[in-house]
Design a protein around this motif. Sequence first.
Motif, PDB file in Angstrom:
ATOM      1  N   HIS A  23      -5.048   8.167   7.105  1.00  0.00           N
ATOM      2  CA  HIS A  23      -4.060   9.231   6.935  1.00  0.00           C
ATOM      3  C   HIS A  23      -4.443  10.150   5.790  1.00  0.00           C
ATOM      4  N   ASN A  56       0.133   0.801   2.739  1.00  0.00           N
ATOM      5  CA  ASN A  56      -0.803   1.882   3.084  1.00  0.00           C
ATOM      6  C   ASN A  56      -0.394   3.218   2.480  1.00  0.00           C
ATOM      7  N   ALA A  57       0.924   3.452   2.448  1.00  0.00           N
ATOM      8  CA  ALA A  57       1.431   4.771   2.067  1.00  0.00           C
ATOM      9  C   ALA A  57       1.214   5.074   0.588  1.00  0.00           C
ATOM     10  N   ILE A  83      -7.324   8.414   3.564  1.00  0.00           N
ATOM     11  CA  ILE A  83      -6.757   7.262   2.887  1.00  0.00           C
ATOM     12  C   ILE A  83      -6.572   6.138   3.901  1.00  0.00           C
ATOM     13  N   ARG A 117      -4.919  15.462   0.539  1.00  0.00           N
ATOM     14  CA  ARG A 117      -5.714  14.462  -0.169  1.00  0.00           C
ATOM     15  C   ARG A 117      -6.058  13.362   0.822  1.00  0.00           C
ATOM     16  N   LYS A 135       7.650   4.117  -6.757  1.00  0.00           N
ATOM     17  CA  LYS A 135       7.360   3.413  -5.519  1.00  0.00           C
ATOM     18  C   LYS A 135       7.300   1.922  -5.823  1.00  0.00           C
ATOM     19  N   SER A 154       2.812  11.460   3.685  1.00  0.00           N
ATOM     20  CA  SER A 154       1.597  10.975   4.343  1.00  0.00           C
ATOM     21  C   SER A 154       1.682  11.232   5.849  1.00  0.00           C
ATOM     22  N   THR A 194      -6.487  -0.009   0.117  1.00  0.00           N
ATOM     23  CA  THR A 194      -5.473  -0.605   0.991  1.00  0.00           C
ATOM     24  C   THR A 194      -6.005  -1.812   1.763  1.00  0.00           C
ATOM     25  N   GLY A 242      -1.767   4.440  -0.730  1.00  0.00           N
ATOM     26  CA  GLY A 242      -3.229   4.466  -0.826  1.00  0.00           C
ATOM     27  C   GLY A 242      -3.777   5.650  -1.600  1.00  0.00           C
ATOM     28  N   GLY A 243      -3.113   6.801  -1.489  1.00  0.00           N
ATOM     29  CA  GLY A 243      -3.568   7.991  -2.213  1.00  0.00           C
ATOM     30  C   GLY A 243      -3.465   7.803  -3.714  1.00  0.00           C
ATOM     31  N   GLU A 244      -2.348   7.258  -4.161  1.00  0.00           N
ATOM     32  CA  GLU A 244      -2.178   6.981  -5.593  1.00  0.00           C
ATOM     33  C   GLU A 244      -3.183   5.929  -6.066  1.00  0.00           C
ATOM     34  N   THR A 293      10.155   2.170  11.138  1.00  0.00           N
ATOM     35  CA  THR A 293      10.135   0.830  10.565  1.00  0.00           C
ATOM     36  C   THR A 293      10.792  -0.209  11.474  1.00  0.00           C
ATOM     37  N   ASP A 299      -2.527  12.594   2.576  1.00  0.00           N
ATOM     38  CA  ASP A 299      -1.319  13.022   1.881  1.00  0.00           C
ATOM     39  C   ASP A 299      -1.287  14.541   1.933  1.00  0.00           C
ATOM     40  N   GLU A 339       1.707  -0.084  10.779  1.00  0.00           N
ATOM     41  CA  GLU A 339       1.922   1.110   9.977  1.00  0.00           C
ATOM     42  C   GLU A 339       3.347   1.580  10.249  1.00  0.00           C
ATOM     43  N   ARG A 340       4.216   1.361   9.259  1.00  0.00           N
ATOM     44  CA  ARG A 340       5.614   1.804   9.388  1.00  0.00           C
ATOM     45  C   ARG A 340       5.708   3.190   8.794  1.00  0.00           C
ATOM     46  N   HIS A 385      11.919   1.057   4.336  1.00  0.00           N
ATOM     47  CA  HIS A 385      10.623   0.736   3.751  1.00  0.00           C
ATOM     48  C   HIS A 385       9.469   1.079   4.691  1.00  0.00           C
ATOM     49  N   VAL A 386       8.305   1.239   4.101  1.00  0.00           N
ATOM     50  CA  VAL A 386       7.081   1.478   4.872  1.00  0.00           C
ATOM     51  C   VAL A 386       6.027   0.481   4.394  1.00  0.00           C
ATOM     52  N   ASP A 387       4.757   0.695   4.781  1.00  0.00           N
ATOM     53  CA  ASP A 387       3.711  -0.250   4.381  1.00  0.00           C
ATOM     54  C   ASP A 387       3.018   0.200   3.100  1.00  0.00           C
ATOM     55  N   GLY A 389      -2.494  -3.204   2.053  1.00  0.00           N
ATOM     56  CA  GLY A 389      -1.803  -2.342   3.003  1.00  0.00           C
ATOM     57  C   GLY A 389      -0.626  -3.004   3.693  1.00  0.00           C
ATOM     58  N   SER A 390      -0.540  -4.331   3.648  1.00  0.00           N
ATOM     59  CA  SER A 390       0.581  -4.991   4.314  1.00  0.00           C
ATOM     60  C   SER A 390       1.722  -5.309   3.355  1.00  0.00           C
ATOM     61  N   GLY A 423      -7.856   1.698   4.543  1.00  0.00           N
ATOM     62  CA  GLY A 423      -8.978   0.884   4.985  1.00  0.00           C
ATOM     63  C   GLY A 423      -8.471  -0.299   5.771  1.00  0.00           C
ATOM     64  N   TYR A 424      -7.167  -0.338   5.966  1.00  0.00           N
ATOM     65  CA  TYR A 424      -6.507  -1.495   6.575  1.00  0.00           C
ATOM     66  C   TYR A 424      -6.119  -1.176   8.018  1.00  0.00           C
ATOM     67  N   ILE A 474      -6.191   5.475  -4.919  1.00  0.00           N
ATOM     68  CA  ILE A 474      -7.498   6.113  -5.078  1.00  0.00           C
ATOM     69  C   ILE A 474      -7.500   6.952  -6.356  1.00  0.00           C
TER      70      ILE A 474
END
Lengths: 252, 85
Positions: A45, B10-11, A105, A102, B52, A61, B25, B13-15, A220, A47, A243-244, B6-8, B41-42, A107-108, B17
């Motif tokens: 994804h 993964n979201a 992003i 950005r 967050k 995202s 992730t 991941g930008g921060e 979700t 950002d 991926e939620r 909530h989300v995973d 990521g999970s 890797g999972y 990096i």
Amino acid sequence: MAGAAVHGRLNWLLADVAGFVDETPNVKTIVLEAQGWPGHLPGQHVDVRLTAEDGYQAQRSYSLARPVDDARLEITVERLEDGEVSPYLVDVLQPGDRLELRGPIGGYFVWEPGRGGPLLLLAGGSGVAPLMAMLRARIRAGTDEVVRLLVSSRSWDEIVYRDELERIDQEIDGVEVIHTLTRSRPEGWKGFDRRVDRDMVAEVAWATHERPLCYVCGPTGFVENVASSLVELGHAPELIRTERFGPTGGPL
Amino acid sequence: MTADSHVDGNAVGGEMIDMFGREMTGARTCCGGCGSVGPFGSLILYQRAPGKVLRCPVCQAVVLVVVEQPSGLRFNFVALRWVAQ
């Protein structure tokens, strides 16, 4: 190490809005040109950052909907009625505007052709976007992984990428697209007509000994239902990736 | 908290990096609360709190809080025993 860290640093990149594709009444694909884009893997994804004139910033995202294609990127955005970012992206943004990005992003929640299968993709609404990147990559590469994609949508008109999915289902060997419509169905509909439940997952998924790689993306609540159904049916948790993307306008 | 809030992991991941200079992730994490191990990521991410908040998907313990400050990002490692590539 310091050098590596600086090298790996992700900077915000300016992307030009090159065009739009209307996917459904509430969902648009935004085509972007991002010079200097480093490439990405299916499932990753970006950002997106918006800055108001007073300096206020909002960031979200979005999954990349296509495999890598030089500087060209696509994100598929659903308008959330109470959203801060999505109504702007869907209703206000014009070709020639610029967005800050950005990425890539993640890797999972990624899959590449050649990673093996069978590949089970389970999508709720616009959650089909990262799964579409995987499917398109598999078709482009012409590898032999068998793929099943189950898409849950509220109605026929709200199926994201509907025409392309129809073509893929009919024309591509080894790829099967299955729909469920949860709220309304066209006359004579023969597909599933309810929210995804354990029985539906059991019908669509392969037997557990085939060890399908499962990718689940959507709101979700959808992801929680589907992932727990897969686990209850005996699929190994390490083969299930989720991926939620948070709440949406209604259940799928 | 509703199930939809909530989300995973993964979201964030930008921060990650931004802070660590690499994709994180897919890294494995160990929860300091219950010891369970899984990919970053999970983790479960709550974004509506100030900052967050990442929780363990198994025991729900808060493991990491990411806050954007005027000076930049701040990571509070509340209960991550380890992170490994």
